[in-house]
Design a protein around this motif. Structure first.
Motif, mmCIF file in Angstrom:
data_model
loop_
_atom_site.group_PDB
_atom_site.id
_atom_site.type_symbol
_atom_site.label_atom_id
_atom_site.label_comp_id
_atom_site.label_asym_id
_atom_site.label_seq_id
_atom_site.Cartn_x
_atom_site.Cartn_y
_atom_site.Cartn_z
ATOM 1 N N LEU A 114 35.516 91.433 59.226
ATOM 2 C CA LEU A 114 36.855 91.607 59.787
ATOM 3 C C LEU A 114 36.797 92.454 61.058
ATOM 4 C CD1 LEU A 114 39.935 91.168 59.433
ATOM 5 C CD2 LEU A 114 39.972 93.300 58.123
ATOM 6 N N GLY A 115 36.050 93.548 61.012
ATOM 7 C CA GLY A 115 35.885 94.375 62.201
ATOM 8 C C GLY A 115 35.179 93.628 63.320
ATOM 9 N N GLY A 116 34.210 92.789 62.974
ATOM 10 C CA GLY A 116 33.515 92.001 63.978
ATOM 11 C C GLY A 116 34.442 91.010 64.662
ATOM 12 N N ILE A 117 35.319 90.382 63.893
ATOM 13 C CA ILE A 117 36.300 89.455 64.470
ATOM 14 C C ILE A 117 37.213 90.197 65.449
ATOM 15 C CG2 ILE A 117 38.284 87.982 63.929
ATOM 16 C CD1 ILE A 117 36.852 87.298 61.287
ATOM 17 N N TYR A 118 37.594 91.411 65.080
ATOM 18 C CA TYR A 118 38.427 92.233 65.962
ATOM 19 C C TYR A 118 37.704 92.505 67.288
ATOM 20 C CZ TYR A 118 40.689 96.453 67.769
ATOM 21 O OH TYR A 118 41.301 97.375 68.583
ATOM 22 N N LEU A 119 36.420 92.860 67.223
ATOM 23 C CA LEU A 119 35.667 93.143 68.443
ATOM 24 C C LEU A 119 35.496 91.897 69.303
ATOM 25 C CD1 LEU A 119 32.896 95.552 67.098
ATOM 26 C CD2 LEU A 119 34.980 96.145 68.341
ATOM 27 N N LEU A 120 35.288 90.755 68.665
ATOM 28 C CA LEU A 120 35.195 89.503 69.420
ATOM 29 C C LEU A 120 36.514 89.171 70.101
ATOM 30 C CD1 LEU A 120 33.139 87.308 66.916
ATOM 31 C CD2 LEU A 120 32.406 87.979 69.213
ATOM 32 N N ALA A 121 37.605 89.341 69.376
ATOM 33 C CA ALA A 121 38.926 89.037 69.934
ATOM 34 C C ALA A 121 39.259 89.965 71.098
ATOM 35 C CB ALA A 121 39.989 89.146 68.849
ATOM 36 N N ARG A 122 38.794 91.199 71.029
ATOM 37 C CA ARG A 122 39.059 92.172 72.087
ATOM 38 C C ARG A 122 38.066 92.068 73.246
ATOM 39 N NH1 ARG A 122 43.558 94.581 72.779
ATOM 40 N NH2 ARG A 122 42.606 96.556 73.424
ATOM 41 N N GLY A 123 37.064 91.215 73.102
ATOM 42 C CA GLY A 123 36.082 91.041 74.158
ATOM 43 C C GLY A 123 35.088 92.177 74.271
ATOM 44 N N ILE A 124 34.937 92.961 73.217
ATOM 45 C CA ILE A 124 34.008 94.093 73.242
ATOM 46 C C ILE A 124 32.572 93.619 73.021
ATOM 47 C CG2 ILE A 124 33.436 96.329 72.213
ATOM 48 C CD1 ILE A 124 36.058 96.262 73.770
ATOM 49 N N ILE A 125 32.375 92.647 72.158
ATOM 50 C CA ILE A 125 31.044 92.071 71.933
ATOM 51 C C ILE A 125 31.116 90.563 72.166
ATOM 52 C CG2 ILE A 125 30.417 93.859 70.260
ATOM 53 C CD1 ILE A 125 30.862 91.771 68.029
ATOM 54 N N GLY A 126 29.966 89.965 72.402
ATOM 55 C CA GLY A 126 29.867 88.515 72.501
ATOM 56 C C GLY A 126 29.404 87.925 71.179
ATOM 57 N N TRP A 127 29.505 86.618 71.067
ATOM 58 C CA TRP A 127 29.167 85.956 69.808
ATOM 59 C C TRP A 127 27.669 85.721 69.664
ATOM 60 C CZ3 TRP A 127 26.419 81.484 70.145
ATOM 61 C CH2 TRP A 127 26.460 80.800 71.362
ATOM 62 N N ILE B 278 34.807 102.066 67.078
ATOM 63 C CA ILE B 278 35.137 102.995 65.994
ATOM 64 C C ILE B 278 36.303 102.464 65.166
ATOM 65 C CG2 ILE B 278 36.069 105.295 65.495
ATOM 66 C CD1 ILE B 278 34.413 106.325 67.885
ATOM 67 N N ILE B 279 37.315 101.917 65.839
ATOM 68 C CA ILE B 279 38.454 101.318 65.128
ATOM 69 C C ILE B 279 37.976 100.176 64.228
ATOM 70 C CG2 ILE B 279 40.552 99.946 65.427
ATOM 71 C CD1 ILE B 279 41.108 101.597 67.955
ATOM 72 N N ALA B 280 37.081 99.342 64.747
ATOM 73 C CA ALA B 280 36.577 98.211 63.962
ATOM 74 C C ALA B 280 35.787 98.671 62.747
ATOM 75 C CB ALA B 280 35.706 97.313 64.850
ATOM 76 N N LEU B 281 35.126 99.824 62.841
ATOM 77 C CA LEU B 281 34.321 100.345 61.735
ATOM 78 C C LEU B 281 35.147 101.065 60.674
ATOM 79 C CD1 LEU B 281 31.291 101.787 63.724
ATOM 80 C CD2 LEU B 281 31.160 99.969 62.014
ATOM 81 N N MET B 282 36.350 101.482 61.022
ATOM 82 C CA MET B 282 37.146 102.306 60.132
ATOM 83 C C MET B 282 37.410 101.676 58.752
ATOM 84 S SD MET B 282 37.949 105.418 60.894
ATOM 85 C CE MET B 282 36.211 105.510 61.306
ATOM 86 N N PRO B 283 37.787 100.385 58.665
ATOM 87 C CA PRO B 283 38.028 99.824 57.323
ATOM 88 C C PRO B 283 36.810 99.928 56.406
ATOM 89 C CG PRO B 283 38.955 98.385 59.002
ATOM 90 C CD PRO B 283 38.160 99.410 59.733
ATOM 91 N N ALA B 284 35.621 99.593 56.915
ATOM 92 C CA ALA B 284 34.410 99.675 56.094
ATOM 93 C C ALA B 284 34.066 101.118 55.753
ATOM 94 C CB ALA B 284 33.238 99.005 56.826
ATOM 95 N N ALA B 285 34.281 102.036 56.706
ATOM 96 C CA ALA B 285 33.989 103.450 56.448
ATOM 97 C C ALA B 285 34.936 104.024 55.397
ATOM 98 C CB ALA B 285 34.092 104.244 57.750
ATOM 99 N N ILE B 286 36.220 103.723 55.523
ATOM 100 C CA ILE B 286 37.203 104.218 54.549
ATOM 101 C C ILE B 286 36.936 103.627 53.166
ATOM 102 C CG2 ILE B 286 39.661 104.193 53.939
ATOM 103 C CD1 ILE B 286 40.241 104.251 56.964
ATOM 104 N N PHE B 287 36.582 102.353 53.131
ATOM 105 C CA PHE B 287 36.282 101.727 51.841
ATOM 106 C C PHE B 287 35.055 102.367 51.197
ATOM 107 C CE2 PHE B 287 34.333 98.434 49.175
ATOM 108 C CZ PHE B 287 35.413 98.103 48.364
ATOM 109 N N GLY B 288 34.044 102.688 52.011
ATOM 110 C CA GLY B 288 32.862 103.364 51.484
ATOM 111 C C GLY B 288 33.202 104.713 50.888
ATOM 112 N N CYS B 289 34.129 105.437 51.533
ATOM 113 C CA CYS B 289 34.571 106.731 50.985
ATOM 114 C C CYS B 289 35.337 106.538 49.681
ATOM 115 C CB CYS B 289 35.435 107.459 52.005
ATOM 116 S SG CYS B 289 34.547 107.964 53.498
ATOM 117 N N TYR B 290 36.117 105.461 49.588
ATOM 118 C CA TYR B 290 36.846 105.186 48.346
ATOM 119 C C TYR B 290 35.879 104.865 47.212
ATOM 120 C CZ TYR B 290 39.523 102.549 44.914
ATOM 121 O OH TYR B 290 40.065 102.075 43.740
ATOM 122 N N ILE B 291 34.866 104.080 47.499
ATOM 123 C CA ILE B 291 33.920 103.663 46.465
ATOM 124 C C ILE B 291 33.034 104.828 46.018
ATOM 125 C CG2 ILE B 291 31.861 102.243 46.022
ATOM 126 C CD1 ILE B 291 34.451 100.681 45.838
#
Length: 332
Positions: free
Chosen positions: A205-218, A34-47
């Motif tokens: 950017l959110g995907g990089i965050y999830l990879l760095a946190r080990g939540i998803i694999g590459w 959810i944290i990783a999705l927040m930037p894209a979600a907030i940007f969608g609301c702005y647009i």
């Protein structure tokens, strides 16, 4: 003396992998996504304005409500605090145009939670991604609403917004028209589309965050996006541009980034083996290519992932490592 030795030896307990190296839980993993999705979600609301925010809030809240009501009525443990229902609702909302009637995300959330998730046994037992299955259900049921995109807004809409249909870049590509948006616009998110898919930069950017946190694999994101890149470079579909630009237009438009990074990697509905995830990603990429080129719909990501979801058991069985010294595998 023998009893002491026996007790000491019991402290060393052998167990099969995977071995957890850090504290983890369903809730923490859901919160990270959810944290990783927040930037894209907030940007969608702005647009797209406050209506986009309303769609996201209604979709998320209704998904949590349906999960709570089902578990309460069936006398099951109340598990909405694990965050899985909230993530499903958020992903569904991000897959909707901001122009949809506000009752549509409620129906979509009900289908995702009650039909796709709970009727198959709840968390961890559904074989399809609930948000994508709900999106496909809404697309088949109300295609006019699901393809009615609103243009970008620069002010907060008051009351009912004057919404007119707008052709997305994918629609222009499908019609053989040179896109009227630049690659930079698509990368940043200055384009029409569904709420959560427009900014490739923020999704990556959110995907990089999830990879760095080990939540998803590459394996799944890289092979999915890489397969699409190879296919659209070899067989360009965009009129009036070179091969590289044609490939980039396909990668940066539609739900490819959102699907490849956040939904194809769903723990429950993707393979557990590394080679299985590679096969899964390649399969999603090939199906997305064929759907976009030969299908009636300009997109294809949702259906590609859902088809591969249904093949996960077979992929895991085919790629399951053989136990050392064991014989041939036999289907149970």
């Amino acid at each position: 003396m023998q009893d002491n030795n026996f007790n000491e030896m019991n402290l060393l307990t052998a167990a099969p992998s995977p071995h957890i190296k850090r504290p983890a839980s369903i809730r923490s993993s859901m919160v990270e996504v959810i944290i990783a999705l927040m930037p894209a979600a907030i940007f969608g609301c702005y647009i797209f304005g406050w209506r986009a925010l309303a769609v996201l809030l209604i979709s998320t809240a209704s998904a949590m409500l349906f999960e709570f009501l089902y578990q309460r009525l069936m006398k099951k443990p109340i598990l909405i605090k694990d965050g899985s229902a909230a993530l499903t609702g958020l992903l569904l909302g991000m897959n909707l145009p901001s122009s949809v009637p506000l009752w549509l995300p409620v129906i979509g959330s009900a289908f995702a939670i009650l039909v796709v998730k709970q009727l198959f046994g709840g968390m961890g037992r559904n074989f399809l991604n609930p948000a994508l299955a709900a999106r496909a259900f809404l697309l088949f049921s109300w295609p006019a609403h699901m393809s009615n995109y609103t243009g970008m807004v620069n002010k907060i809409p008051i009351g009912e917004t004057d919404i007119t249909a707008s052709a997305t870049v994918l629609s222009q590509i499908k019609e053989g028209v040179t896109p009227n948006a630049s690659l930079l616009d698509l990368f940043i998110g200055n384009c029409d589309g569904v709420i959560g898919e427009i900014s490739a930069a923020l999704l990556i950017l959110g995907g990089i965050y999830l990879l760095a946190r080990g939540i998803i694999g590459w394996q799944i994101p890289v092979t999915y996006i890489g397969t699409c890149a190879v296919m659209f470079f070899a067989f360009p579909q965009v009129a009036g541009v070179g091969r590289v630009d044609a490939m980039l237009y396909e990668l940066l438009t539609g739900g490819l980034m959102l699907g490849a990074i956040y939904m194809a990697t769903d723990y429950v509905t993707c393979p557990i083996t590394k080679w299985g995830r590679v096969i899964f990603g390649v399969g999603c990429g090939l199906l997305t290519f064929f759907f976009r080129v030969f299908g009636a719909n300009a997109e294809g990501v949702s259906f590609a992932i859902l088809i591969m979801n249904s093949l996960v058991w077979y992929i895991d069985f085919a790629t399951k490592p053989r136990i050392f010294g064991g014989g041939k595998r036999h289907a149970s």
